[in-house]
Write a protein that holds these residues in place. Structure first.
Motif, PDB file in Angstrom:
ATOM      1  N   ASP A   1       0.702  -1.165  -0.044  1.00  0.00           N
ATOM      2  CA  ASP A   1      -0.020   0.022   0.037  1.00  0.00           C
ATOM      3  C   ASP A   1       0.703   1.230  -0.060  1.00  0.00           C
ATOM      4  O   ASP A   1       0.504   2.172  -0.671  1.00  0.00           O
ATOM      5  CB  ASP A   1      -0.945  -0.017   0.989  1.00  0.00           C
ATOM      6  CG  ASP A   1      -0.124  -0.074   2.590  1.00  0.00           C
ATOM      7  OD1 ASP A   1       0.711  -0.447   2.557  1.00  0.00           O
ATOM      8  OD2 ASP A   1      -0.949   0.069   3.637  1.00  0.00           O
ATOM      9  N   THR A   2       1.936   1.279   0.520  1.00  0.00           N
ATOM     10  CA  THR A   2       3.013   2.180   0.560  1.00  0.00           C
ATOM     11  C   THR A   2       3.479   2.617  -0.673  1.00  0.00           C
ATOM     12  O   THR A   2       3.441   3.773  -1.230  1.00  0.00           O
ATOM     13  CB  THR A   2       4.077   2.180   1.728  1.00  0.00           C
ATOM     14  OG1 THR A   2       3.529   1.845   2.725  1.00  0.00           O
ATOM     15  CG2 THR A   2       5.050   3.507   1.758  1.00  0.00           C
ATOM     16  N   VAL A   3       3.885   1.515  -1.630  1.00  0.00           N
ATOM     17  CA  VAL A   3       4.375   1.549  -3.143  1.00  0.00           C
ATOM     18  C   VAL A   3       3.235   2.378  -3.818  1.00  0.00           C
ATOM     19  O   VAL A   3       3.567   3.220  -4.619  1.00  0.00           O
ATOM     20  CB  VAL A   3       4.782   0.198  -3.128  1.00  0.00           C
ATOM     21  CG1 VAL A   3       5.205   0.436  -4.777  1.00  0.00           C
ATOM     22  CG2 VAL A   3       5.966  -0.070  -2.430  1.00  0.00           C
ATOM     23  N   PHE A   4       2.195   1.794  -3.396  1.00  0.00           N
ATOM     24  CA  PHE A   4       1.102   2.273  -4.473  1.00  0.00           C
ATOM     25  C   PHE A   4       0.767   3.716  -4.146  1.00  0.00           C
ATOM     26  O   PHE A   4       0.475   4.356  -5.089  1.00  0.00           O
ATOM     27  CB  PHE A   4      -0.286   1.447  -4.423  1.00  0.00           C
ATOM     28  CG  PHE A   4      -0.254   0.427  -5.082  1.00  0.00           C
ATOM     29  CD1 PHE A   4       0.286   0.237  -6.373  1.00  0.00           C
ATOM     30  CD2 PHE A   4      -0.822  -1.085  -4.424  1.00  0.00           C
ATOM     31  CE1 PHE A   4       0.422  -0.993  -6.940  1.00  0.00           C
ATOM     32  CE2 PHE A   4      -0.544  -2.230  -5.222  1.00  0.00           C
ATOM     33  CZ  PHE A   4      -0.044  -2.329  -6.343  1.00  0.00           C
ATOM     34  N   GLN A   5       0.882   4.167  -2.903  1.00  0.00           N
ATOM     35  CA  GLN A   5       0.731   5.501  -2.384  1.00  0.00           C
ATOM     36  C   GLN A   5       1.692   6.281  -3.241  1.00  0.00           C
ATOM     37  O   GLN A   5       1.591   7.592  -3.541  1.00  0.00           O
ATOM     38  CB  GLN A   5       0.704   5.776  -0.981  1.00  0.00           C
ATOM     39  CG  GLN A   5      -0.640   5.126  -0.380  1.00  0.00           C
ATOM     40  CD  GLN A   5      -0.490   5.300   1.225  1.00  0.00           C
ATOM     41  OE1 GLN A   5       0.390   5.703   1.808  1.00  0.00           O
ATOM     42  NE2 GLN A   5      -1.732   5.125   1.825  1.00  0.00           N
ATOM     43  N   ILE A   6       2.919   6.129  -3.111  1.00  0.00           N
ATOM     44  CA  ILE A   6       3.980   6.591  -3.739  1.00  0.00           C
ATOM     45  C   ILE A   6       4.063   7.032  -5.159  1.00  0.00           C
ATOM     46  O   ILE A   6       4.085   7.955  -5.735  1.00  0.00           O
ATOM     47  CB  ILE A   6       5.484   5.967  -3.266  1.00  0.00           C
ATOM     48  CG1 ILE A   6       5.632   6.218  -1.953  1.00  0.00           C
ATOM     49  CG2 ILE A   6       6.645   6.527  -4.065  1.00  0.00           C
ATOM     50  CD1 ILE A   6       7.013   5.387  -0.996  1.00  0.00           C
ATOM     51  N   LEU A   7       3.683   5.710  -5.814  1.00  0.00           N
ATOM     52  CA  LEU A   7       3.290   5.700  -7.261  1.00  0.00           C
ATOM     53  C   LEU A   7       2.053   6.688  -7.657  1.00  0.00           C
ATOM     54  O   LEU A   7       2.241   7.462  -8.492  1.00  0.00           O
ATOM     55  CB  LEU A   7       3.124   4.252  -7.819  1.00  0.00           C
ATOM     56  CG  LEU A   7       4.271   3.438  -7.785  1.00  0.00           C
ATOM     57  CD1 LEU A   7       3.586   1.917  -8.046  1.00  0.00           C
ATOM     58  CD2 LEU A   7       5.352   3.848  -8.668  1.00  0.00           C
ATOM     59  N   GLY A   8       1.149   6.526  -6.598  1.00  0.00           N
ATOM     60  CA  GLY A   8       0.017   7.502  -7.118  1.00  0.00           C
ATOM     61  C   GLY A   8       0.369   9.054  -6.813  1.00  0.00           C
ATOM     62  O   GLY A   8      -0.026   9.851  -7.583  1.00  0.00           O
ATOM     63  N   LEU A   9       1.144   9.300  -5.831  1.00  0.00           N
ATOM     64  CA  LEU A   9       1.650  10.612  -5.564  1.00  0.00           C
ATOM     65  C   LEU A   9       2.474  11.114  -6.673  1.00  0.00           C
ATOM     66  O   LEU A   9       2.435  12.437  -7.349  1.00  0.00           O
ATOM     67  CB  LEU A   9       2.499  10.784  -4.444  1.00  0.00           C
ATOM     68  CG  LEU A   9       1.644  10.872  -3.226  1.00  0.00           C
ATOM     69  CD1 LEU A   9       2.646  10.898  -1.856  1.00  0.00           C
ATOM     70  CD2 LEU A   9       0.729  12.036  -3.053  1.00  0.00           C
ATOM     71  N   ILE A  10       3.233  10.232  -7.451  1.00  0.00           N
ATOM     72  CA  ILE A  10       3.918  10.708  -8.557  1.00  0.00           C
ATOM     73  C   ILE A  10       3.472  10.916  -9.890  1.00  0.00           C
ATOM     74  O   ILE A  10       3.421  11.787 -10.538  1.00  0.00           O
ATOM     75  CB  ILE A  10       5.040   9.383  -8.817  1.00  0.00           C
ATOM     76  CG1 ILE A  10       6.250   9.368  -7.899  1.00  0.00           C
ATOM     77  CG2 ILE A  10       5.743   9.449 -10.431  1.00  0.00           C
ATOM     78  CD1 ILE A  10       7.013   8.075  -8.166  1.00  0.00           C
ATOM     79  N   VAL A  11       2.138   9.904  -9.950  1.00  0.00           N
ATOM     80  CA  VAL A  11       1.232  10.298 -11.225  1.00  0.00           C
ATOM     81  C   VAL A  11       0.582  11.580 -10.873  1.00  0.00           C
ATOM     82  O   VAL A  11       0.324  12.412 -11.899  1.00  0.00           O
ATOM     83  CB  VAL A  11       0.309   9.016 -11.266  1.00  0.00           C
ATOM     84  CG1 VAL A  11      -0.807   9.285 -12.206  1.00  0.00           C
ATOM     85  CG2 VAL A  11       1.330   7.823 -11.601  1.00  0.00           C
ATOM     86  N   VAL A  12       0.033  11.807  -9.736  1.00  0.00           N
ATOM     87  CA  VAL A  12      -0.611  13.114  -9.443  1.00  0.00           C
ATOM     88  C   VAL A  12       0.398  14.282  -9.806  1.00  0.00           C
ATOM     89  O   VAL A  12      -0.253  15.199 -10.217  1.00  0.00           O
ATOM     90  CB  VAL A  12      -1.136  13.055  -7.984  1.00  0.00           C
ATOM     91  CG1 VAL A  12      -1.529  14.607  -7.677  1.00  0.00           C
ATOM     92  CG2 VAL A  12      -2.309  12.053  -7.856  1.00  0.00           C
TER      93      VAL A  12
END
Length: 88
Positions: free
Chosen positions: A54-65
């Protein structure tokens, strides 16, 4: 009349069938894909203890945003420049 419509539809279907390649997969290919997906999911389950997914997905989401935001600023800037070019 129905025969003419059926003949036209058969003609178009033969054109479509001849233009697209046959997409078939042998059973061995499907089993290899299944084995690969199983191996990757097992690896993720083991690594999840060290690095939470979930942390990895949050970081990837922040990068995409962040990238989408930068693109949005670019688009707004481009539109303003085009309007400024039209209205001197």
């Amino acid at each position: 009349m129905t025969d003419i419509i059926i003949a036209v539809l058969n003609f178009f279907s033969s054109i479509v069938e001849s233009s697209f390649p046959a997409l078939t997969a042998d059973n061995s290919i499907i089993s290899q894909v299944q084995a690969a997906v199983t191996a990757v999911s097992g690896f993720i389950a083991k690594v999840n203890f060290l690095v939470p997914i979930d942390t990895v997905f949050q970081i990837l989401g922040l990068i995409v945003v962040f990238k989408v935001g930068k693109f949005g600023v670019f688009v707004v800037n481009w539109v303003i420049r085009r309007i400024a070019d039209i209205i001197p």
